[in-house]
Scaffold this active site. Sequence first.
Site, PDB file in Angstrom:
ATOM      1  N   GLU A  56       0.883  -1.255   0.103  1.00 45.35           N
ATOM      2  CA  GLU A  56      -0.035   0.048   0.106  1.00 45.35           C
ATOM      3  C   GLU A  56       0.879   1.263   0.014  1.00 45.35           C
ATOM      4  O   GLU A  56       0.630   2.041  -0.743  1.00 45.35           O
ATOM      5  CB  GLU A  56      -0.943   0.097   1.258  1.00 45.35           C
ATOM      6  CG  GLU A  56      -1.818  -1.143   1.229  1.00 45.35           C
ATOM      7  CD  GLU A  56      -1.472  -2.295   2.047  1.00 45.35           C
ATOM      8  OE1 GLU A  56      -2.099  -2.940   2.695  1.00 45.35           O
ATOM      9  OE2 GLU A  56      -0.199  -2.735   1.814  1.00 45.35           O
ATOM     10  N   LEU A 296       9.350 -40.918   1.880  1.00 50.32           N
ATOM     11  CA  LEU A 296       9.306 -39.633   2.341  1.00 50.32           C
ATOM     12  C   LEU A 296       8.008 -38.897   2.014  1.00 50.32           C
ATOM     13  O   LEU A 296       6.927 -38.416   2.649  1.00 50.32           O
ATOM     14  CB  LEU A 296      10.273 -38.902   2.297  1.00 50.32           C
ATOM     15  CG  LEU A 296      10.159 -37.528   3.455  1.00 50.32           C
ATOM     16  CD1 LEU A 296      10.034 -38.084   4.788  1.00 50.32           C
ATOM     17  CD2 LEU A 296      11.593 -36.653   3.258  1.00 50.32           C
TER      18      LEU A 296
END
Length: 362
Positions: A56, A296
């Site tokens: 902003e 994994l």
Amino acid sequence: MAEPLDDATMARAVELAAYGLGTTSPNPVVGCVILDASGAPAGEGFHARRGGPHAEVVALRAAGVRARGGTAYVTLEPCDHTGSTGPCTEALLAAGIARVVYAVADPNPVAAGGADRLRGHGVEVEQGLLAEEAERVNAAWLTSVRLGRTHVTWKFAATLDGRSAAADGTSKWITSPEAREDVHRLRARADAIIAGIGTILADDPLLTARPPETGARREPPLRVVVDTGARTPATARVLDGSAPTLLAIAATTETTLDAGLLRLPYRPDGLDLHALLRELRGRGVVSAILEGGPTLAGAFLREGLIDRVVGYVAPALLGSGRAALGQAGVSTITGIHSLVYEEVSLIGPDLRLIARPAPKEK
């Protein structure tokens, strides 16, 4: 009600937010576009680096006096707290912004409340425009805040019949140079790269992002090895010092390895992966790329800890060899892990698939 101009302007803000991926962690990526009182573009910006000005503020500086009476389109609710920078709400109010349209509410209780603050000062505020798109670009940070753990992207490369290696274990190279280059871009945007000890022993990878992306990243991604018994060789390339490395080992494992160690609870099926991701989040790791082998990957999927899948599929067939994914806790078709495609594209001769877990039925 949103108008076509609103949609197009917020879409630009989402596009801007993506420019900050890989350089703002552990903070969110945010984009902002300012239209003046007549609806003409006046300024735009994005959060480019941790500790730097918020989107902003960057957009307001670009807009200058033209921001007065205008509209600010922001991908995340403007913050209302002072951290390394001042509150964005104060900057918007000081600039005389008359209307703020934001996509996603800030889930961080420390920074939330910006919308109410703006309304309390007479600013017209609207929420929810292109929320799905804004959530997607900021998925890692939103996951880390909402769930208190690191966001995980599982990356794999495979043949068209789902093989990640041949029957003799060789896997170099299944995919093209273009796909491998894209993987390094993916790595460079992450805070960590996770692999298992099987991958370390079999391939001795560097687990680095090469070449590094241009931009404001302050350090290379953390290399994390899931190594229950501390079997990583002292000569392994992940311990070469070119990037920080953390070995996740069982709490009871004894080792003389000269490396960063993260001791975790051990369960019958391996290390507590939930604890791993909580600990990583506590160290500022918002996003991680999972590049471990099939075992994994299956463990992460069983635990519901894969937030995104990026697959590189080569136009080739092996017919036998190692599958890309191991046991994932599915014994019958009703237990299937359903995904939703977000993108399907060609990277060189290979197909890149990006998908996320399908929303669970209520």
